[in-house]
Design an enzyme around this catalytic site. Structure first.
Site, PDB file in Angstrom:
ATOM      1  N   GLU A 225       0.849  -1.196   0.000  1.00 10.46           N
ATOM      2  CA  GLU A 225       0.000   0.000   0.000  1.00 10.46           C
ATOM      3  C   GLU A 225       0.882   1.243   0.000  1.00 10.46           C
ATOM      4  OE1 GLU A 225      -1.541  -1.308   3.898  1.00 10.46           O
ATOM      5  OE2 GLU A 225      -3.517  -0.881   3.064  1.00 10.46           O
ATOM      6  N   LYS A 227       2.277   4.505   1.519  1.00  6.55           N
ATOM      7  CA  LYS A 227       2.356   4.988   2.899  1.00  6.55           C
ATOM      8  C   LYS A 227       1.995   6.466   2.894  1.00  6.55           C
ATOM      9  CE  LYS A 227       5.381   5.238   6.901  1.00  6.55           C
ATOM     10  NZ  LYS A 227       4.519   6.298   7.395  1.00  6.55           N
ATOM     11  N   ARG A 232      -2.125   8.619  12.228  1.00  9.72           N
ATOM     12  CA  ARG A 232      -2.604   7.256  12.379  1.00  9.72           C
ATOM     13  C   ARG A 232      -3.737   7.271  13.407  1.00  9.72           C
ATOM     14  NH1 ARG A 232       0.088   2.089  12.711  1.00  9.72           N
ATOM     15  NH2 ARG A 232      -1.551   0.517  12.720  1.00  9.72           N
ATOM     16  N   ARG A 247      -2.717   7.715  17.354  1.00  5.09           N
ATOM     17  CA  ARG A 247      -1.710   6.783  17.833  1.00  5.09           C
ATOM     18  C   ARG A 247      -1.037   7.281  19.106  1.00  5.09           C
ATOM     19  NH1 ARG A 247       3.463   5.553  17.621  1.00  5.09           N
ATOM     20  NH2 ARG A 247       4.366   6.882  16.042  1.00  5.09           N
ATOM     21  N   GLU A 275      -5.355   5.964   8.273  1.00  3.94           N
ATOM     22  CA  GLU A 275      -4.609   7.217   8.293  1.00  3.94           C
ATOM     23  C   GLU A 275      -5.603   8.359   8.097  1.00  3.94           C
ATOM     24  OE1 GLU A 275      -1.433   6.371   8.642  1.00  3.94           O
ATOM     25  OE2 GLU A 275      -0.461   8.333   8.573  1.00  3.94           O
ATOM     26  N   LYS A 398       7.704  -0.769   6.963  1.00  3.15           N
ATOM     27  CA  LYS A 398       7.540   0.463   6.191  1.00  3.15           C
ATOM     28  C   LYS A 398       8.790   0.657   5.335  1.00  3.15           C
ATOM     29  CE  LYS A 398       8.772   3.374  10.172  1.00  3.15           C
ATOM     30  NZ  LYS A 398       8.253   4.378  11.091  1.00  3.15           N
TER      31      LYS A 398
END
Lengths: 529, 333
Positions: A225, A227, A232, A247, A275, A398
């Protein structure tokens, strides 16, 4: 062990294991109520500051009969207000035990007191505490209790003490809890867990990918996906209410009004992970815009129209009130896609894009140009992965695009705080705008300890002017800064602001005249439009 | 007239044509004490306290031309009457008193009012012009009683020894190290010395000082070393030299340890606030007690302290820009 002794032990070591041991030992011996407050304080709990720090400075200066400017000069040297106050007012007479509950209760009560009552209470503490106890009191008073203990470390110690998995402890300590309303029993008792329906799940976080990864990983096993650069978050729909958690474990439902109607649109018992970012006409807006929006106390209709938010969803953690984090990702993803298609959430909840690449090489070429697609790299997730707790290696990675860099000239330096007190470690950098240098970024990190000392000495010898704690220096030193994003802003004189600027290296090979120009930055911004 | 001024070589007395603690080579230098920012190489002739002579020979070479004087002894150079008076900083440290045409000047060098139990205690010398250091010239510096600090050091050593750890104490090899050695409770265990400390001790033995402790060397049996104290200069911290002492704990003895940031930056197990300089209160006390109308301030927070003296006491205080290093304490050469 008292809280003061605990602090002294934590403060005299840099070793994580020694810190954990100290906390475990404290938990064994401390009083039940004090224990919970101690933990809360270590984890960042602080009562609202009952007095302005400018008043504290005045009172402290008065006590020692020194002028305020001398206290300010002292503060620049110490780099920590609570410590400065303590050193100034310490009369070396300790006559009161350090009772954390009394202190916190007093601080809370003070908020309803008159100015004179507050002053009297605080001065009484100053007269009867000394040394570490006095310092800790002032830390609680000024409301900035960072002592080299991370939340994770406290959780680890609690886990050892309670014989619970750290993940369980973490789950129960998420969000904001009031240590006066809770007890160890209420927080950690099994049966009560069900009532905490507003609680998010601990986020599963990815590490940066290792280069070894690509030697063995088969691309077909991985969901890829883009980023995105947002906040988040988890959206929780339970008991006919909506909660949005970031987050950072802040409850942000109020800031994100777009999501407040979701309980009428989605079935009860749904938790989504994704996100949150500003989005308009099919593509993301500058991150800076959202930060400005979050900073506002009141949101106008115009703000909402100019910077509308969406959540780009990439996971579903709870469905029909069942915790489905142990389902394989591919199944969660299918459920997520189906849900977003079936319910009328189209303009606020989007499905994260699933990128298909024939091989890692083509993924790599996407990554390098990710910024053109409004992304800061790629996320790699194993299709059969469960949703784990915290930052773990293995099934999620990531893969960020390389940072952008710019060469800036050091023009201001300021002494740091804490460990870096009395050392010039906070720098302001400038780029050329014609003949002038205009500031565009501040950076604190990236140099080695040795380099910090070298720059510190250089700053002391090459100071042009002093403005309080800030020194302007001869424009000579050039540093390469890396950053993740760039946008227009009124914060700096250059009209440009960077996201996550940090020093990559000291360009001793470059003269100030060879640093970048403002136009270089503007060109960069233009290229992402 | 102005008896003492600062020029490119150092603090200069024109009438007597000599310098005090100069930083560039000159013919005649009067030296307040043996630390390297005050006692530098290359002077034609040195005059210092008699206990500083062996230190001068150790650090600058046997061949140096040096003359020792005792505290209170008066002598004259071209009409300027001179005498050395105890500064309480380290062994042999002196304030230098100059009298010319009835005007009295005093340069303190480095000093402290607190009695450390080893160096000759500070003597208050009345004067018209007082040139003072101000290394710790901010109100945040308020040092604990020296004897209490030594009691802390000894109990920390005992606790470390009980857990099977060696104790490494860092202090400047001249001054702080001897102070520590004087106050260690040697019944607690063995004491070992870094070479730099042992060298200073040997030099001082020539003028009658005796300190406990064995020099570490190739003949030292490291495998049996347990619960011992090792006294070393701060420059030894973070070096491979330490490996032989494992397991160990490290403590730094310095006035800078008053600040949490300095303690943590050095990542020591303990920081002991132990200084051979005046703290804020001692500085204030000294400046007032001398009765001087003119105060000159060097190395330290001199501009802040000068402003304070001007505003608070209405005394004429100015800053003298010298090359003495306020960061010496905790460093080593």
């Amino acid at each position: 062990m008292t809280f003061v002794e605990l602090f002294e032990r934590l403060d005299s070591t840099t070793k994580t294991s020694a810190k954990v041991n100290a906390i475990v030992e404290y938990l064994q011996y401390a009083d039940e109520k004090e224990k919970l407050l101690g933990i809360a304080v270590l984890m960042g709990y602080k009562p609202k500051r009952p007095v302005k720090t400018s008043d504290l400075r005045l009172w402290a200066a008065d006590r020692l009969a020194i002028p305020l400017w001398l206290l300010e000069e002292s503060y620049y040297v110490v780099g920590d207000l609570a410590e400065t106050l303590s050193l100034i007012v310490d009369q070396r007479q300790a006559s009161r035990p350090f009772n954390i509950q009394n202190i916190l209760e007093d601080l809370i009560e003070m908020q309803d007191n008159t100015f004179d009552q507050r002053k009297e209470k605080i001065e009484a503490y100053w007269s009867t505490f000394s040394s570490t106890a006095l310092f800790l009191f002032n830390k609680l008073l000024t409301g900035n209790f960072r002592v080299g203990v991370s939340k994770k470390l406290v959780i680890k110690a609690l886990g050892q003490h309670l014989h619970m998995e750290a993940a369980v402890v973490e789950h129960r300590l998420m969000g904001k809890w009031d240590p006066f309303a809770e007890t160890m029993e209420s927080l950690f008792h099994q049966a009560l867990l069900a009532e905490k329906y507003f609680m998010p799940y601990p986020f599963f976080l990815a590490y940066p990918v290792d280069s070894d990864f690509f030697k063995t990983a088969a691309i077909d096993d991985w969901l890829i996906e883009p980023k995105l650069d947002g906040i988040r978050g988890q959206i929780i729909v339970r008991k006919n209410e909506v909660f949005v958690w970031s987050r950072g474990e802040d409850l942000m439902t109020d800031k994100f009004v777009e999501f407040q109607q979701l309980h009428t649109l989605l079935p009860d018992g749904t938790v989504l992970d994704g996100e949150i970012l500003p989005w308009k006409n099919g593509s993301p807006l500058e991150f800076q815009l959202m930060q400005t929006r979050i900073g506002r106390k009141k949101l106008s209709k115009r703000n909402l129209e100019e910077v509308p938010l969406v959540m780009v969803c990439y996971d579903v953690l709870e469905w029909q009130s069942q915790d489905i984090r142990s389902w394989p990702l591919a199944e969660r993803r299918a459920l997520l896609a189906d849900t977003l298609a079936r319910y009328p959430v189209g303009n606020i909840l989007l499905l994260s894009e699933n990128l298909e690449f024939p091989n890692w090489e083509s993924a790599e070429s996407f990554r390098q140009t990710a910024r053109q697609y409004g992304a800061e790299g790629l996320m790699l997730k194993r299709k059969d992965s469960i949703y784990e707790v915290g930052r773990k290696r293995g099934s999620w990675w990531k893969w960020k695009t390389d940072p952008m860099t710019v060469d800036g000239v050091l023009i201001y330096a300021q002494a740091g705080h804490g460990r870096r007190a009395n050392l010039f470690t906070d720098y302001t950098f400038a780029v050329w705008d014609g003949e002038q240098l205009v500031p565009f970024a501040k950076a604190y990190s990236g140099l080695t300890d040795k380099e910090i000392l070298e720059v510190d000495r250089w700053v002391k010898r090459n100071t042009k002017e002093k403005f309080g704690p800030v020194r302007s220096v001869k424009p000579e030193l050039v540093f390469e800064l890396a950053f993740e994003g760039i946008g227009l802003s009124t914060r700096h004189k250059s009209g440009v602001a960077l996201r996550f600027p940090r020093i990559v290296r000291w360009r001793k090979d470059k003269l100030a005249a060879e640093a970048n120009h403002k136009q270089d930055l503007l060109t960069l911004i233009e290229s992402f439009k | 007239m102005t008896l003492l001024t600062v020029n490119e070589n150092g603090l200069y007395c024109k009438q007597g044509d000599f310098y005090i603690d100069p930083w560039r080579p000159v013919k005649l230098a009067l030296i307040t004490h043996g630390h390297s920012d005050h006692m530098r190489w290359g002077m034609g002739h040195y005059i210092c306290h008699e206990h500083t002579v062996p230190l001068l020979k150790l650090r600058l070479g046997e061949e140096q031309s040096a003359q020792g004087v005792s505290y209170g002894e008066e002598f004259e150079i071209n009409g300027v009457t001179l005498s050395f008076h105890p500064a309480g900083h380290i062994i042999g440290s002196a304030q230098i008193r100059l009298v010319y045409q009835g005007e009295v000047w005093v340069f303190t060098g480095d000093y402290k009012l607190e009695n450390d139990g080893l160096s000759e205690p500070f003597e208050l010398v009345s004067c018209d012009h007082f040139i003072s250091e101000c290394t710790f010239g901010l109100p945040i510096y308020h040092f604990p009683k020296t004897l209490e600090v030594y009691a802390d050091i000894n109990s920390w050593w005992a606790a470390n020894a009980e857990e099977g750890f060696n104790t490494i104490l860092y202090g400047y090899s001249l001054g702080k190290a001897q102070n520590i050695l004087t106050h260690l409770d040697t019944s607690l265990g063995e004491v070992f010395l870094h070479g730099a400390v042992a060298n200073v001790n040997e030099a001082l033995s020539e003028v009658g000082y005796q300190f406990p402790g064995m020099r570490l060397g190739s003949d030292t049996n490291f495998s049996n070393m347990k619960g011992a104290v090792i006294v070393a200069p701060p420059s030894a911290s973070g070096t491979p030299w330490l490996r032989k002492f494992k397991p160990y704990r490290e403590g730094m003895c310095s006035g800078w340890m008053q600040l949490r940031g300095s303690r943590r930056r050095r990542s020591m197990d303990r920081g002991f606030v132990l200084s051979d300089h005046c703290d804020w209160q001692q500085l204030n006390k000294a400046v007032i007690a001398t009765g001087a109308k003119h105060i000159y301030l060097t190395h330290g927070y001199e501009s802040n302290f000068a402003r304070w003296i001007n505003e608070q006491y209405g005394l004429h205080a100015t800053v003298l820009n010298t090359l003495y290093r306020p960061d010496m304490e905790g460093e080593d050469s």
